[in-house]
Design an enzyme around this catalytic site. Structure first.
Site, short mmCIF file in Angstrom:
data_model
loop_
_atom_site.label_atom_id
_atom_site.label_comp_id
_atom_site.label_asym_id
_atom_site.label_seq_id
_atom_site.Cartn_x
_atom_site.Cartn_y
_atom_site.Cartn_z
N GLU A 123 2.07 2.28 -24.36
CA GLU A 123 2.95 1.67 -23.35
C GLU A 123 2.44 0.31 -22.88
OE1 GLU A 123 3.51 4.08 -19.82
OE2 GLU A 123 1.42 4.68 -19.83
N TRP A 181 0.71 6.69 5.27
CA TRP A 181 1.02 7.34 4.00
C TRP A 181 0.63 8.78 4.22
CZ3 TRP A 181 2.88 5.99 -0.84
CH2 TRP A 181 2.58 6.86 -1.89
N LYS A 237 9.07 2.87 -13.40
CA LYS A 237 8.04 3.67 -12.74
C LYS A 237 8.54 5.09 -12.48
CE LYS A 237 4.13 4.54 -10.77
NZ LYS A 237 3.05 4.86 -11.73
N GLU A 294 -3.25 11.28 -23.68
CA GLU A 294 -3.10 10.33 -22.58
C GLU A 294 -3.64 8.94 -22.97
OE1 GLU A 294 -1.41 10.14 -20.08
OE2 GLU A 294 -2.34 8.72 -18.73
N ASN A 314 -7.16 5.74 9.08
CA ASN A 314 -6.88 5.85 7.64
C ASN A 314 -7.98 6.72 7.06
OD1 ASN A 314 -6.35 5.48 4.95
ND2 ASN A 314 -7.06 3.37 4.86
N GLY A 315 -7.62 7.72 6.27
CA GLY A 315 -8.64 8.61 5.70
C GLY A 315 -8.31 10.05 6.00
N ARG A 371 0.82 -1.21 0.00
CA ARG A 371 0.00 0.00 0.00
C ARG A 371 0.86 1.26 0.00
NH1 ARG A 371 -5.42 -0.80 1.44
NH2 ARG A 371 -5.68 1.37 2.00
C1 F6R Z 1 2.91 6.95 -18.15
C2 F6R Z 1 3.78 7.26 -17.04
C3 F6R Z 1 4.90 8.21 -17.24
C4 F6R Z 1 4.99 9.19 -16.06
C5 F6R Z 1 6.23 10.09 -16.20
C6 F6R Z 1 6.28 11.14 -15.12
O1 F6R Z 1 1.90 6.07 -17.80
O2 F6R Z 1 3.58 6.76 -15.97
O3 F6R Z 1 4.76 8.91 -18.44
O4 F6R Z 1 3.82 9.95 -16.04
O5 F6R Z 1 7.38 9.30 -16.15
O6 F6R Z 1 6.31 10.58 -13.86
P1 F6R Z 1 6.04 11.45 -12.57
O7 F6R Z 1 4.61 11.92 -12.62
O8 F6R Z 1 6.33 10.56 -11.41
O9 F6R Z 1 6.96 12.62 -12.64
#
Ligand code: F6R
Length: 613
Positions: A493, A77, A608, A486, A103-104, A27
């Site tokens: 991707e 978080w 990511k 988008e 949480n919330g 999470r």
């Molecule tokens: C697409 C995606 C990437 C991110 C980009 C920016 O699905 O995840 O294009 O949006 O790498 O990432 P952040 O928002 O973490 O700066």
């Protein structure tokens, strides 16, 4: 989003709690804590060490009492207050006997805290959650048992919660309650459990029950009893759980991506909770920038990458329309290399889910170096970007595990549109009644997203028919254009198919040459003002043999004349459409990718968080 666990009647209470907290790791959390209860004593330890917090907590618990049969634990978080041990849960009351995890978001925490402080309560943290500990304390002092004290406390607070409370004077009791934020109860002979998610107590509890909104549960070693907020007895619904741990972590979904797509209504509600004062002023607790500075803004520049860049493009339309400020949007990796102009009154908004994207951090640094005030919009409290910026607004989407961003996009759009409304209030560019109507409309988007998610089957059918296609154009006008960008990004991707997003009006200036049979054109047609123009663009591509998929509102009965497939969405205010329309495009990309056998959580070649230029 925070994780919650509790146990009463166990002989290995601390082990149950720490194991549960480890299992809630997926999470996301930045701090963790436990409280163990023995007759007359509540023992607490907390640790804030990012993803190492539970490990650090384990070390900090080396001197834990071994005979406690009741305990609660929490992974936090951060939303209100930095991710530091002092803000970690459990929170204690003034006596140190009552401990609470939550949480919330308590929306009216500031007003409640003020009243409690006026009555002599001392607060140790800056969290919204701590008010609950002091409210329970007051009701206990007035003679209520723990169950009634929790009920009485919940009558005072507004917002979202899954909450659990213990008190050293009722050492074999946990009282838990829920509104919006998830909560389940589990039982085994002689032991009762509670948790935010099944994995925390999987393998320990043998029977599971769902706690619904506004239900309060009193757990003891012998089992539990549940009441509504008025105290009338109710029965909890038993859950059929035959999951393994991995399935449980995904909340029963096949993958994190579908879980995160499904979480969008909750993420939107969390992002928009607690954002309006009693006098109607839109407020960002965490912003760290005062109104005078916002009034002085003359120009806005948004910098971001990928999906966040698309959210920034939507924000341009909202800020220009509502706040009448001129807005530029830059791809973060381009901004710093083009000798950007920063005049007095330039506000730079750096948008990044992770807050760690190096391009966006560098763009923000460059803007500050040239004298701009920088506001970060980030999903991670105290991320590098949030720390470096002058001010920050947090999207409260919860952890995004899947590489492809989904709930980050809708919450970024919501947060940025909220900022646009705040700027409009300060600059008096919209009547108060319009701001009020737009704010309420924005809050209603979560329900429209939920209604759209409920139509997944219709999207799956279209994806199945078109799964063999190799070329896709996504078209839109106005905010339908960033939505198209988008939608195309999600498809490319996740499926590795060729997909391009285009402003529909630009088609005739070149790309129309690529339209031929076999090409799929996906069009966002939900803005009534531009509907006729979109339909004539679609007629042009259809005449050249393209297969047309239209994203259209429920009341649109003319689109079928030009579309081979129609994906229906509820109508909403045009500037809110990206948050609703993107949902069907996310589902379309997801379904196509699944049909093609792709790894939807980890697409090839992608990371990511992109921390290299
Ligand atoms: C697409 C995606 C990437 C991110 C980009 C920016 O699905 O995840 O294009 O949006 O790498 O990432 P952040 O928002 O973490 O700066």
């Amino acid at each position: 989003m925070c994780g919650i666990i509790g146990v009463v009647g166990a002989s290995d209470t601390l082990d149950v709690l720490l194991e549960g907290l480890e299992r809630l790791e997926y999470r996301g959390y930045d701090s963790a804590g436990v409280a163990l209860v023995r007759p007359g004593e509540t023992w607490r330890r907390r640790a804030a060490a990012g993803v190492e917090s539970v490990a650090a907590l384990r070390v900090a618990c080396a001197d834990a009492p071994g005979d406690a049969r009741t305990g609660i634990g929490h992974t936090r978080w951060a939303t209100h207050g930095a991710p530091e041990a002092v803000n970690a849960h459990p929170h204690l009351d003034c006596t140190g006997r009552v401990a609470v995890i939550h949480n919330g978001i308590i929306e009216n925490h500031a007003a409640v805290r003020e009243e409690l402080e006026a009555r002599g309560h001392h607060f140790a943290s800056v969290t919204d959650s701590e008010v609950l500990a002091h409210l329970v304390e007051e009701s206990r002092a007035a003679g209520l048992d723990l169950l009634d004290a929790v009920r009485a406390s919940l009558a005072v607070v507004h917002g979202a919660f899954a909450v659990a409370a213990v008190d050293a004077d009722e050492p074999e009791v946990i009282v838990a309650a829920r509104r919006v934020s998830p909560l389940i109860v589990g039982t085994a002979p002689g032991v009762s459990y509670l948790a935010s998610d099944v994995p925390a107590i999987l393998g320990r509890a043998t029977t599971f029950y769902a706690v619904n909104d506004d239900e309060v549960v009193r757990l003891g070693p012998e089992g539990f009893r549940a009441v509504d907020l008025e105290g009338s007895p109710i029965r909890l619904r038993q859950l059929a759980i035959d999951w393994d741990l991995e399935t449980a972590e995904k909340g029963g979904h096949d993958d994190f991506l579908s879980k995160e797509i499904a979480e969008q209504p909750e993420a939107l509600r969390a992002t928009l909770a607690d954002r309006r004062r009693r006098d109607g002023a839109i407020t960002f607790d965490e912003l760290r920038i005062d109104d005078d500075e916002l009034v002085a803004v003359r120009r806005v520049v948004l910098v971001a990458a990928g999906t966040s860049h698309h959210a920034a493009l939507v924000a341009k339309y909202a800020i220009e329309r509502w706040a009448r400020l001129s807005v530029e949007v830059d791809i973060a990796s381009e901004y710093r290399y083009r000798d950007p102009i920063v005049e007095i009154g330039t506000l730079v908004i750096a948008v990044s889910q992770s807050g760690e994207t190096i391009d966006t951090i560098q763009a923000a640094r460059e803007a500050r170096r040239r004298g701009a005030r920088v506001v970060a919009v980030s999903n991670i409290v105290d991320s590098s970007l949030a720390r470096e910026a002058d001010a920050v607004i947090y999207t409260r989407a919860g952890l995004e595990v899947s590489v492809a961003s989904t709930k980050a996009f809708v919450t970024q759009v919501a947060a940025l549109e909220l900022l646009a409304l705040r700027l409009a209030q300060l600059r008096a560019t919209l009547p108060a009644s319009d701001v009020e109507a737009l704010f309420l409309g924005l809050r209603a988007v979560a329900d429209q997203v939920a209604a759209t998610l409920a139509r997944h089957d219709a999207v799956r059918d279209v994806a199945a028919t078109l799964a063999g296609a190799r070329d896709f154009f996504f078209l839109g006008r106005h905010v339908g254009f960033p939505t198209a960008l988008e939608g195309a990004l999600k498809l490319k991707e996740l499926t590795y198919r060729h997909a391009e997003g285009y402003p529909a009006g630009e088609l005739k200036h070149g790309p129309l040459a690529l339209i031929e049979p076999g090409v799929v054109v996906v069009a966002v047609t939900t803005d009534p003002a531009l509907h006729a123009k979109m339909l004539s663009n679609l007629a042009e591509v259809k005449a050249r043999g393209a297969t047309v998929v239209a994203v259209a509102t429920d009341d649109d009965d003319s689109v079928e004349a030009v579309a081979d497939f129609v994906l229906r969405v509820p109508a909403t205010e045009p500037l809110f459409t990206p948050m609703v329309d993107i949902v069907v495009l996310q589902l379309f990309a997801y379904d196509t990718a699944r049909l093609l056998g792709r790894n939807v959580d980890r697409p090839r070649n992608l990371a990511k968080t992109v921390t290299v230029e």
